[in-house]
Design an enzyme around this catalytic site. Sequence first.
Site, PDB file in Angstrom:
ATOM      1  N   LYS A 110       1.594  -2.350  -0.574  1.00 22.19           N
ATOM      2  CA  LYS A 110       2.248  -3.343   0.315  1.00 22.19           C
ATOM      3  C   LYS A 110       1.300  -3.909   1.344  1.00 22.19           C
ATOM      4  O   LYS A 110       1.387  -5.089   1.697  1.00 22.19           O
ATOM      5  CB  LYS A 110       3.455  -2.709   0.998  1.00 22.19           C
ATOM      6  CG  LYS A 110       3.096  -1.553   1.898  1.00 22.19           C
ATOM      7  CD  LYS A 110       4.063  -0.435   1.775  1.00 22.19           C
ATOM      8  CE  LYS A 110       3.336   0.871   1.927  1.00 22.19           C
ATOM      9  NZ  LYS A 110       4.020   1.992   1.414  1.00 22.19           N
ATOM     10  N   ASP A 206       4.139  -0.472   8.552  1.00 23.28           N
ATOM     11  CA  ASP A 206       4.557  -0.326   7.155  1.00 23.28           C
ATOM     12  C   ASP A 206       5.777  -1.214   6.877  1.00 23.28           C
ATOM     13  O   ASP A 206       5.820  -1.957   5.887  1.00 23.28           O
ATOM     14  CB  ASP A 206       4.871   1.153   6.895  1.00 23.28           C
ATOM     15  CG  ASP A 206       5.431   1.410   5.514  1.00 23.28           C
ATOM     16  OD1 ASP A 206       4.658   1.402   4.552  1.00 23.28           O
ATOM     17  OD2 ASP A 206       6.667   1.607   5.404  1.00 23.28           O
ATOM     18  N   LYS A 210       6.297  -4.707   4.393  1.00 19.56           N
ATOM     19  CA  LYS A 210       7.381  -4.843   3.411  1.00 19.56           C
ATOM     20  C   LYS A 210       8.260  -6.045   3.748  1.00 19.56           C
ATOM     21  O   LYS A 210       8.699  -6.780   2.848  1.00 19.56           O
ATOM     22  CB  LYS A 210       8.217  -3.558   3.369  1.00 19.56           C
ATOM     23  CG  LYS A 210       7.427  -2.358   2.830  1.00 19.56           C
ATOM     24  CD  LYS A 210       8.164  -1.060   3.099  1.00 19.56           C
ATOM     25  CE  LYS A 210       7.369   0.141   2.615  1.00 19.56           C
ATOM     26  NZ  LYS A 210       7.914   1.412   3.095  1.00 19.56           N
TER      27      LYS A 210
HETATM   28  P1  NDP Z   1      -2.716   8.791  -1.769  1.00 19.47           P
HETATM   29  O1  NDP Z   1      -3.538   8.727  -0.530  1.00 19.47           O
HETATM   30  O2  NDP Z   1      -1.907  10.009  -2.022  1.00 19.47           O
HETATM   31  O3  NDP Z   1      -3.669   8.592  -3.036  1.00 19.47           O
HETATM   32  C1  NDP Z   1      -4.712   7.676  -3.071  1.00 19.47           C
HETATM   33  C2  NDP Z   1      -5.538   7.933  -4.315  1.00 19.47           C
HETATM   34  O4  NDP Z   1      -6.555   6.947  -4.378  1.00 19.47           O
HETATM   35  C3  NDP Z   1      -6.239   9.304  -4.322  1.00 19.47           C
HETATM   36  O5  NDP Z   1      -6.154   9.858  -5.605  1.00 19.47           O
HETATM   37  C4  NDP Z   1      -7.683   8.956  -3.980  1.00 19.47           C
HETATM   38  O6  NDP Z   1      -8.622   9.818  -4.602  1.00 19.47           O
HETATM   39  C5  NDP Z   1      -7.809   7.585  -4.612  1.00 19.47           C
HETATM   40  N1  NDP Z   1      -8.855   6.774  -4.007  1.00 19.47           N
HETATM   41  C6  NDP Z   1      -9.019   6.473  -2.710  1.00 19.47           C
HETATM   42  N2  NDP Z   1     -10.100   5.661  -2.560  1.00 19.47           N
HETATM   43  C7  NDP Z   1     -10.590   5.462  -3.783  1.00 19.47           C
HETATM   44  C8  NDP Z   1     -11.703   4.729  -4.291  1.00 19.47           C
HETATM   45  N3  NDP Z   1     -12.513   4.051  -3.477  1.00 19.47           N
HETATM   46  N4  NDP Z   1     -11.939   4.745  -5.626  1.00 19.47           N
HETATM   47  C9  NDP Z   1     -11.133   5.448  -6.447  1.00 19.47           C
HETATM   48  N5  NDP Z   1     -10.051   6.158  -6.034  1.00 19.47           N
HETATM   49  C10 NDP Z   1      -9.812   6.160  -4.714  1.00 19.47           C
HETATM   50  O7  NDP Z   1      -1.808   7.480  -1.784  1.00 19.47           O
HETATM   51  P2  NDP Z   1      -0.312   7.340  -2.345  1.00 19.47           P
HETATM   52  O8  NDP Z   1      -0.280   7.778  -3.757  1.00 19.47           O
HETATM   53  O9  NDP Z   1       0.641   7.920  -1.389  1.00 19.47           O
HETATM   54  O10 NDP Z   1      -0.115   5.760  -2.255  1.00 19.47           O
HETATM   55  C11 NDP Z   1      -0.729   4.895  -3.182  1.00 19.47           C
HETATM   56  C12 NDP Z   1      -0.208   3.470  -2.981  1.00 19.47           C
HETATM   57  O11 NDP Z   1       1.188   3.468  -3.176  1.00 19.47           O
HETATM   58  C13 NDP Z   1      -0.432   2.897  -1.569  1.00 19.47           C
HETATM   59  O12 NDP Z   1      -0.684   1.532  -1.661  1.00 19.47           O
HETATM   60  C14 NDP Z   1       0.879   3.145  -0.882  1.00 19.47           C
HETATM   61  O13 NDP Z   1       1.134   2.232   0.167  1.00 19.47           O
HETATM   62  C15 NDP Z   1       1.831   2.901  -2.030  1.00 19.47           C
HETATM   63  N6  NDP Z   1       3.130   3.531  -1.869  1.00 19.47           N
HETATM   64  C16 NDP Z   1       3.201   4.864  -1.628  1.00 19.47           C
HETATM   65  C17 NDP Z   1       4.398   5.483  -1.457  1.00 19.47           C
HETATM   66  C18 NDP Z   1       4.498   6.937  -1.222  1.00 19.47           C
HETATM   67  O14 NDP Z   1       5.614   7.428  -1.031  1.00 19.47           O
HETATM   68  N7  NDP Z   1       3.407   7.689  -1.239  1.00 19.47           N
HETATM   69  C19 NDP Z   1       5.663   4.707  -1.495  1.00 19.47           C
HETATM   70  C20 NDP Z   1       5.487   3.308  -1.833  1.00 19.47           C
HETATM   71  C21 NDP Z   1       4.250   2.758  -1.979  1.00 19.47           C
HETATM   72  P3  NDP Z   1      -8.704  11.399  -4.251  1.00 19.47           P
HETATM   73  O15 NDP Z   1      -7.484  11.986  -4.901  1.00 19.47           O
HETATM   74  O16 NDP Z   1      -9.958  11.848  -4.887  1.00 19.47           O
HETATM   75  O17 NDP Z   1      -8.688  11.486  -2.768  1.00 19.47           O
HETATM   76  N1  HSE Z   2       5.545   5.814   4.823  1.00 17.64           N
HETATM   77  C1  HSE Z   2       6.514   5.085   4.088  1.00 17.64           C
HETATM   78  C2  HSE Z   2       7.899   5.509   4.542  1.00 17.64           C
HETATM   79  C3  HSE Z   2       6.426   5.346   2.604  1.00 17.64           C
HETATM   80  O1  HSE Z   2       8.062   6.386   5.385  1.00 17.64           O
HETATM   81  O2  HSE Z   2       8.854   4.914   4.050  1.00 17.64           O
HETATM   82  C4  HSE Z   2       5.532   4.397   1.933  1.00 17.64           C
HETATM   83  O3  HSE Z   2       6.061   3.105   1.982  1.00 17.64           O
END
Ligand code: NDP
Ligand code: HSE
Length: 446
Positions: A110, A206, A210
């Site tokens: 987002k 955040d 959205k």
């Molecule tokens: P995380 O921080 O848990 O995971 C990020 C991942 O990206 C990790 O595996 C990390 O690697 C990898 N990473 C970071 N930098 C790099 C890079 N330069 N090259 C390759 N890999 C990289 O994030 P989330 O899974 O929580 O969120 C992911 C996306 O989803 C975000 O845009 C977030 O806003 C969106 N989102 C998340 C929600 C949630 O509930 N978590 C809800 C809705 C949307 P490593 O594992 O090695 O650190």
């Molecule tokens: N941090 C967000 C929330 C989740 O609390 O809803 C990712 O959008």
Amino acid sequence: MAVARKRGDALGVAVLGMGNVGAEVVRTLHEHAEELNRRIGMALELRGVAVRDPHRNRGLPERLLTTDAEALVARSDVDLVVEVIGGIDPARRLIRSALEAGKSVVTANKALLADYTGELAAAAENHGADLYFEAAVAGAIPIVRPLIQSLSGDRVNRVVGIVNGTTNFILSAMADTGAGYAEMLADAQRLGYAEADPSADVDGLDAAAKAAILASLAFHTRVTAGDVHREGMSRITAADLRTAAELGCTVKMLAVCERVDAGPGEPTPEAGGKERVAVRVHPALIPRAHPLAGVDAAFNAVVVEAENAGRLMFYGQGAGGAPTASAVMGDLVMAARNKVFGGRAPGESSYAELPIAPFDDVLTRHHLTLNVTDRAGALAAVASEFARRGVSIATVRQRLTGTLAQLTVVTHRARESVLAEIAAALCELDSVTSVTSVLRLEGTEE
Ligand code: NDP
Ligand code: HSE
């Protein structure tokens, strides 16, 4: 251009990021491979997963992990890219590379979409690729597709949502327990809802991202995060929640996207003037009978008001690895089916190009709590600040505590700038000892 595939081929998938969301996407790809194959008409094959730390045990063969996301995206056997790294760069660069190579992209990002949808949508359009982003707003809840597709024949007037689970968890817990903000934030952190640095959630960043995405889709107008008026929730007190309850209300952190009239002195839309779009994120009181009032804990919900459809409500889990992966996988299936059958995702629609209204011009209702000295004329002095600016008071409640009176004033709708001016003027009155709370009231008509 999207190329229809022969049956029997497989589609190669690259997953960028294997954190909360990416890990669930990879798991689903693996566990539901056969069903996905049957739904798409072709197998999805995981070609690789880009991460920062390739040595962490993720239950995947080492050959699938890479730190070179650019090279993974560029592989000739990758057709579909899932971006779940987050942030602006390298995500923006990687998505652009994929789209420019005609590879369809699914993203949950987002923060990126709030500011760069135009650029990314153009790259998709120019290279015959698809850009899907259902997961970017409210996790598992289908809201992006309904706005882009289901409601494309209707006119959306307003979108109001609880789109941040962390702040909703904190406010719900404050309402349930009577505890203060700091205590419930600490609870949210302990339970894993809030980050160690909670600012993106509690300061409304955040939700603003959205809201920008929702408003862009609802009003066919490009709205960025910078266009969103944003106020955080950290000033909400246990007393605010108590007063709200006494009034039959609760406090929620709302994202409000609405059409507003042409600016002062400009022709009305009927007279050829342009209506405008206003988008805001802030805490607000809503009546307990409002459909969003019952959305508790970390749940999200979005209410859409459209001309023909009336009011629609979308409710569910707005965050978390598996719920978010559900939305990502839905998009991935759509993108894959387009590759198989030759269709295209609906592109960006920003034809309306409505101007963004300044927050000052938005009509809101205010709920103010102030302490005044209990003497003749104190109430009249307060009331006159409203009257002289043409703002009508809807209700006044007075509670005496010794020599002080606590006043709770609820206004009818008025311009935000005028209401802010009144709040400032009240602080200057001799009879007013303090203005303890100024909150907006949403979800009521007057
Ligand atoms: P995380 O921080 O848990 O995971 C990020 C991942 O990206 C990790 O595996 C990390 O690697 C990898 N990473 C970071 N930098 C790099 C890079 N330069 N090259 C390759 N890999 C990289 O994030 P989330 O899974 O929580 O969120 C992911 C996306 O989803 C975000 O845009 C977030 O806003 C969106 N989102 C998340 C929600 C949630 O509930 N978590 C809800 C809705 C949307 P490593 O594992 O090695 O650190
Ligand atoms: N941090 C967000 C929330 C989740 O609390 O809803 C990712 O959008």
